[in-house]
Structure formats: C-alpha cells, structure tokens
Design an enzyme around this catalytic site. Sequence first.
Site, PDB file in Angstrom:
ATOM      1  N   TYR A 164      -4.507   2.189   6.718  1.00  0.00           N
ATOM      2  CA  TYR A 164      -5.008   1.949   5.372  1.00  0.00           C
ATOM      3  C   TYR A 164      -4.395   0.646   4.868  1.00  0.00           C
ATOM      4  CZ  TYR A 164      -6.053   3.095   0.419  1.00  0.00           C
ATOM      5  OH  TYR A 164      -6.506   3.094  -0.885  1.00  0.00           O
ATOM      6  N   LYS A 194      -9.060   0.983   7.353  1.00  0.00           N
ATOM      7  CA  LYS A 194      -9.650   1.013   6.011  1.00  0.00           C
ATOM      8  C   LYS A 194      -9.174  -0.253   5.334  1.00  0.00           C
ATOM      9  CE  LYS A 194      -9.694   3.554   1.626  1.00  0.00           C
ATOM     10  NZ  LYS A 194      -9.694   2.346   0.818  1.00  0.00           N
TER      11      LYS A 194
END
Length: 330
Positions: A164, A194
């Site tokens: 992330y 992400k």
Amino acid sequence: MKRPGCGAPAHWTRVPGQASGARTGHLEAPWKQCGGKRGLIFPREINLSVISQYVDYLINEQGVRNVFVNGTTGEGMSLSVQERKQLAEEWISKGKDKLDHVIVHVGALSLPESKGLAKHAADIGADGIAVIAPSFFKQVTKDALLAFLQDVASEAPGIPFYYYHIPPLTGIKIRAEELLDGMKEQIPTFQGVKFSDTDLLDFGRCVRKNDKGQFVLLYGVDEQLLSALIMGATGAIGSTYNYLGKVNNLMLEAFASRDDFTAQKYQFCIQEFLGFVIAQGFGVPQIKAVMTLASGIPMGPPRLPLSSASEDFVAKVKAKLESLKNILYS
C-alpha cells in the site's frame, strides 16, 4: 499505437488477483454515536450491525464487488487491533457468496501487531492482505522496508500480498518503482501495488516494470483514474467507489470500448464533484458524511482527533450531488 487496456470489457472485470470488478471500495468504518465533550460527537465502538446492509448497498447500488478493509478511509490506523480483527471478520462473514474479494489492510507501526493481523486475516479467509509503510520514523531505507514487508507477508503465505503505497500520508519517500526491484523474489506472494499518489512518473515506471503482467497496479487517486488507465493501471481502489461506483464503472466500460469522449465525460464529472468538496475541506470525516448521505447507512462520526463534518458541508454536498445526477447518468 494501441492504448494499454484497450479491447474487451472483460479486461476490467477479470483483473489478476480480483476475480470480477476492477473497482475495489475503500471502506468506511461505521461507528455507534455517543455524546462528546465541548460540542463534539465521538464514537465509542464500531457498529458491526450495518455491515450486511453495506455489502448489499455496494453490490446493488454501486456495482462494487471487491472491498479493501481497514484502510485510510476506514480509519484503520485509529482502530485497536481487536477492532480491526472484528471488522475484518464481519466483512468476510457478511460478504461470503456475495463479494468476490476482501482485501484486509494489516499495516501498523508495530511489526508484531502487523504480523498478528496478517495471520488473523489469513486464518479467517481473507482473499489478500495489504501493508502500508510504518511511518513514525521517516529515515527508512528501501532494504529495511522490504524486510518489514517480508516479515509481515510471511505470516500469510497462502494469500496474495499487496504493498500500500501512500507517501502523502506516510511521509516515506521511497518510490514504488524502487521497491518493485526484488519484491517478488523476497516476497513470493507479492501480487501488486495499491498506488495512492499523484506521481505519475513513478507510476509510469512501475508500469514499465510490469511489461509481462506479472503483478497488478491498483490506482488509488480517484480523480486521476482515467490518466492512470491510459498509462496501464490494471484496477483501482478508492473511497469514491462507495458512492460514485456506478459512475466509475461507466467510465471503465467506456475506456475499454475506446470511447474516449464518454470516458472523459464521466471522469470530468467525478473531478467536478471532488474539486467542489476539496474546496470545502475534504477528508475522512467529510467522506463519511457523503457516504451516509448517498447510502442512507449511518456511518457515524470519525474517531478523535478528527472532527465531524459540519451541517453546512452536508447541505452543500447534497445540493451538488443533485445537480450532477442528470449529467452523470444521462
């Protein structure tokens, strides 16, 4: 020159690591409301009773069948470990046979806590885990961050692992493109990134390194999604899919059909809404207010130190959503 991602719409409904639906909703944490000090309203505990309704709303009203639990919008870093586990369990339970994928964010400042959350997510049947860079200490090297991620991922060896990347919030300035070098070798379950940053140079270099489609690149800046698709994004995770999921789906379908004019129309409408709310002051409290307004599901206030959105903000947003409705769905 053929654009990345052109062709059949199935490209956006069968993304590697996400069985159906390139869009993944960045979920809210619903709270039970109680009285507060000095005029503030603050939540006492998470409101698990609305999760089933939330699942049905995402599927039936927004066309979103993949969810990202305990992320930024969901106030994951403000929750206790036990609360994060409870929310993950509830989403997996209520989403069974309805949702396609439940990705659980397990990042934390503490390595043991993050590892424990990763093991728990795997044990309860999560379809993947994601980890944000620990961010209290900023002098983090690439190798040390990779070692942290590897340690966490090792607790969930049977499910996909996502990094992330959100430097605007973490302050960790290591480029995602740098981390991709050797990531798969060190973390066999690595599935993708992400990417929640506006740095399209870094994102483009990630795309270049994904020339064989060996991982997924999930873009996380909703107002720039169309640009990221053109560059080669293979999916998206964002907060606006909670209440503008249908519009984003229409944009994705237009892009896949090479209908640039229609795709731009939907992206510009999304940008108009986001530009409006950002000018009012837009953060997690305001996202919760918009979601409550759009869905009818009570999301409650944010947890301190964040403050609730003002009544004036809610009134202005309600009017703006109404004004865009005819444009968005015409």
